[in-house]
Design a protein around this motif. Structure first.
Motif, PDB file in Angstrom:
ATOM      1  N   SER A   1       0.830  -1.209   0.000  1.00  0.00           N
ATOM      2  CA  SER A   1       0.000   0.000   0.000  1.00  0.00           C
ATOM      3  C   SER A   1       0.864   1.259   0.000  1.00  0.00           C
ATOM      4  O   SER A   1       0.439   2.306  -0.471  1.00  0.00           O
ATOM      5  N   SER A   2       2.093   1.155   0.506  1.00  0.00           N
ATOM      6  CA  SER A   2       2.943   2.346   0.574  1.00  0.00           C
ATOM      7  C   SER A   2       3.614   2.689  -0.752  1.00  0.00           C
ATOM      8  O   SER A   2       4.005   3.829  -0.967  1.00  0.00           O
ATOM      9  N   ASN A   3       3.736   1.713  -1.657  1.00  0.00           N
ATOM     10  CA  ASN A   3       4.380   2.064  -2.935  1.00  0.00           C
ATOM     11  C   ASN A   3       3.556   1.691  -4.165  1.00  0.00           C
ATOM     12  O   ASN A   3       4.041   1.783  -5.289  1.00  0.00           O
ATOM     13  N   ALA A   4       2.295   1.297  -3.977  1.00  0.00           N
ATOM     14  CA  ALA A   4       1.450   0.863  -5.104  1.00  0.00           C
ATOM     15  C   ALA A   4       1.305   1.958  -6.161  1.00  0.00           C
ATOM     16  O   ALA A   4       1.388   1.685  -7.369  1.00  0.00           O
ATOM     17  N   VAL A   5       1.099   3.192  -5.717  1.00  0.00           N
ATOM     18  CA  VAL A   5       0.934   4.307  -6.668  1.00  0.00           C
ATOM     19  C   VAL A   5       2.209   4.476  -7.500  1.00  0.00           C
ATOM     20  O   VAL A   5       2.144   4.597  -8.731  1.00  0.00           O
ATOM     21  N   ASN A   6       3.366   4.442  -6.846  1.00  0.00           N
ATOM     22  CA  ASN A   6       4.628   4.635  -7.566  1.00  0.00           C
ATOM     23  C   ASN A   6       4.949   3.464  -8.486  1.00  0.00           C
ATOM     24  O   ASN A   6       5.547   3.651  -9.555  1.00  0.00           O
ATOM     25  N   VAL A   7       4.570   2.248  -8.081  1.00  0.00           N
ATOM     26  CA  VAL A   7       4.783   1.081  -8.946  1.00  0.00           C
ATOM     27  C   VAL A   7       3.983   1.248 -10.244  1.00  0.00           C
ATOM     28  O   VAL A   7       4.507   1.062 -11.340  1.00  0.00           O
ATOM     29  N   VAL A   8       2.718   1.611 -10.109  1.00  0.00           N
ATOM     30  CA  VAL A   8       1.868   1.772 -11.302  1.00  0.00           C
ATOM     31  C   VAL A   8       2.339   2.956 -12.151  1.00  0.00           C
ATOM     32  O   VAL A   8       2.319   2.904 -13.384  1.00  0.00           O
ATOM     33  N   LYS A   9       2.801   4.021 -11.506  1.00  0.00           N
ATOM     34  CA  LYS A   9       3.336   5.175 -12.248  1.00  0.00           C
ATOM     35  C   LYS A   9       4.562   4.797 -13.084  1.00  0.00           C
ATOM     36  O   LYS A   9       4.842   5.416 -14.106  1.00  0.00           O
ATOM     37  N   ALA A  10       5.309   3.773 -12.623  1.00  0.00           N
ATOM     38  CA  ALA A  10       6.534   3.360 -13.325  1.00  0.00           C
ATOM     39  C   ALA A  10       6.239   2.570 -14.604  1.00  0.00           C
ATOM     40  O   ALA A  10       7.143   2.323 -15.408  1.00  0.00           O
ATOM     41  N   ILE A  11       4.990   2.189 -14.806  1.00  0.00           N
ATOM     42  CA  ILE A  11       4.598   1.388 -15.983  1.00  0.00           C
ATOM     43  C   ILE A  11       4.211   2.332 -17.115  1.00  0.00           C
ATOM     44  O   ILE A  11       3.450   3.286 -16.898  1.00  0.00           O
ATOM     45  N   PRO A  12       4.707   2.085 -18.340  1.00  0.00           N
ATOM     46  CA  PRO A  12       4.347   2.954 -19.481  1.00  0.00           C
ATOM     47  C   PRO A  12       2.840   3.138 -19.601  1.00  0.00           C
ATOM     48  O   PRO A  12       2.064   2.199 -19.413  1.00  0.00           O
ATOM     49  N   LYS A  13       2.429   4.378 -19.883  1.00  0.00           N
ATOM     50  CA  LYS A  13       1.000   4.729 -19.885  1.00  0.00           C
ATOM     51  C   LYS A  13       0.183   3.971 -20.919  1.00  0.00           C
ATOM     52  O   LYS A  13      -1.024   3.800 -20.784  1.00  0.00           O
TER      53      LYS A  13
ATOM     54  N   SER B   1      -8.782   0.843  -6.710  1.00  0.00           N
ATOM     55  CA  SER B   1      -9.560   2.039  -7.033  1.00  0.00           C
ATOM     56  C   SER B   1      -8.801   3.305  -6.624  1.00  0.00           C
ATOM     57  O   SER B   1      -8.769   4.297  -7.363  1.00  0.00           O
ATOM     58  N   TYR B   2      -8.182   3.246  -5.455  1.00  0.00           N
ATOM     59  CA  TYR B   2      -7.384   4.385  -4.970  1.00  0.00           C
ATOM     60  C   TYR B   2      -6.211   4.662  -5.909  1.00  0.00           C
ATOM     61  O   TYR B   2      -5.963   5.808  -6.301  1.00  0.00           O
ATOM     62  N   VAL B   3      -5.502   3.603  -6.311  1.00  0.00           N
ATOM     63  CA  VAL B   3      -4.342   3.755  -7.203  1.00  0.00           C
ATOM     64  C   VAL B   3      -4.780   4.316  -8.556  1.00  0.00           C
ATOM     65  O   VAL B   3      -4.120   5.203  -9.118  1.00  0.00           O
ATOM     66  N   ALA B   4      -5.907   3.827  -9.080  1.00  0.00           N
ATOM     67  CA  ALA B   4      -6.405   4.329 -10.366  1.00  0.00           C
ATOM     68  C   ALA B   4      -6.704   5.824 -10.285  1.00  0.00           C
ATOM     69  O   ALA B   4      -6.378   6.585 -11.206  1.00  0.00           O
ATOM     70  N   LYS B   5      -7.305   6.249  -9.174  1.00  0.00           N
ATOM     71  CA  LYS B   5      -7.611   7.677  -9.006  1.00  0.00           C
ATOM     72  C   LYS B   5      -6.333   8.509  -8.888  1.00  0.00           C
ATOM     73  O   LYS B   5      -6.211   9.584  -9.471  1.00  0.00           O
ATOM     74  N   MET B   6      -5.370   8.007  -8.120  1.00  0.00           N
ATOM     75  CA  MET B   6      -4.133   8.764  -7.880  1.00  0.00           C
ATOM     76  C   MET B   6      -3.243   8.852  -9.123  1.00  0.00           C
ATOM     77  O   MET B   6      -2.486   9.800  -9.291  1.00  0.00           O
ATOM     78  N   THR B   7      -3.327   7.844  -9.986  1.00  0.00           N
ATOM     79  CA  THR B   7      -2.488   7.842 -11.199  1.00  0.00           C
ATOM     80  C   THR B   7      -3.233   8.360 -12.421  1.00  0.00           C
ATOM     81  O   THR B   7      -2.607   8.684 -13.434  1.00  0.00           O
ATOM     82  N   GLY B   8      -4.564   8.433 -12.325  1.00  0.00           N
ATOM     83  CA  GLY B   8      -5.366   8.894 -13.462  1.00  0.00           C
ATOM     84  C   GLY B   8      -5.445   7.887 -14.603  1.00  0.00           C
ATOM     85  O   GLY B   8      -5.831   8.224 -15.718  1.00  0.00           O
TER      86      GLY B   8
END
Length: 311
Positions: free
Chosen positions: A125-137, A151-158
């Motif tokens: 939970s502490s790095n999920a947003v950054n892990v997903v951000k590291a993946i090509p859009k 759902s939280y990660v999807a909202k935070m990464t758009g």
């Protein structure tokens, strides 16, 4: 005294005791390190001790065994499972991947070793947003198994190309937004700390966005993030939306502050299965060893190493 016997046994057995934030207070008291899944994984990876006694749930001990193939990893109770980890098995994941060829799979650390062996990335939970951000859009993402964290990660990464497995932690799913509002109304000067696994997280994000929380501080973060925030904040009162076991360590580290559980019923029976008696027996008899087959471990290690490399 059992506490003292365990401390002595640790030295004799060259063992380190790792305990999750949700463990019983007396178990936390004999641990060398208490923390969240990511912190515990990092401690396991760097420990010089030959034995790791893991006071948590089964997938956590498996993760330690994967990271440290040369160590003996023990868990005091083999039945300490996880409702969230049980919400997806390796066959279901393989089927899901077949439906989305070319997608990148990101799995929460709350999964079995077999599931991890099919992942591209592991996360907490502490790095999920950054892990997903590291993946090509342009890459589709399969996120599993927690739908509230997803759902939280999807909202935070758009991200619009993120598919989320419909799993949940039975404890965090029971923490409701309306209960939190009532608590905050009766504790007007409190700050709110929320774990992103909670079913109420998306509602809270919406409420914050439309101004329902007015100027109140609302933090959505991992358990270790909560610990650090509580220490640094000048606030005195906190409503804490996660499993209640974390309150013991919070109160220990901040004796002058007040911590109120968002739900007194948010208790994980699996985390509470490990007792001081079981810790002692596990060390004394060197039971129960958690092993992961080499082929599974080798495949899973890649996803875990990627998790450990991303802050």
């Amino acid at each position: 005294m059992l506490h003292d016997k365990i401390m002595q046994l640790k030295k004799e057995k060259d063992a380190v005791i790792l305990a999750h934030n949700y463990q019983l207070p007396e178990v936390q008291d004999v641990a060398d390190y208490v923390g969240d899944s990511l912190g515990l994984s990092r401690q396991a990876a760097k420990t010089p001790h030959k034995t790791i006694l893991f006071c948590g749930v089964h997938f956590m001990a498996e993760t330690a065994a994967i990271i440290c193939p040369d160590k003996k990893v023990l868990i005091p109770d083999l039945a300490a499972g996880c409702s969230l980890a049980d919400s997806i098995n390796v066959d279901q994941l393989r089927d899901w991947k077949q439906q989305h060829p070319g997608a990148i799979t990101v799995g929460y650390v709350n999964t079995s070793a077999e599931v991890k062996s099919e992942l591209d990335y592991c996360c907490t939970s502490s790095n999920a947003v950054n892990v997903v951000k590291a993946i090509p859009k342009d890459k589709d993402v399969l996120f599993l198994p927690d739908m509230f964290l997803g759902s939280y990660v999807a909202k935070m990464t758009g991200r619009k190309n993120m598919y989320i497995w419909a799993g949940e932690c039975h404890v965090h799913a029971g923490i409701r937004s309306e209960d939190i509002h009532k608590l905050l109304d009766s504790n007007p000067n409190s700050e709110l700390l929320v774990h992103p696994e909670c079913s109420c997280t998306s509602q809270i994000m919406y409420d914050v966005a439309v101004g329902d929380y007015k100027n109140r501080q609302v933090q959505i973060m991992s358990t270790e993030g909560m610990m650090n925030y509580a220490k640094q904040s000048t606030g005195q009162n906190f409503v804490v939306a996660t499993e209640t076991g974390i309150l013991y360590r919070m109160q220990q580290q901040n004796p002058e502050k007040n911590f109120i559980p968002a739900s007194r019923g948010a208790i994980c029976q699996y985390m509470k299965m490990i007792t001081l008696d079981k810790v002692y027996s596990s060390l004394m008899e060197e039971k129960y060893e958690v092993r992961v087959p080499k082929q599974t471990a080798d495949k899973a290690r890649l996803a875990i190493d990627r998790m450990l490399a991303i802050n």
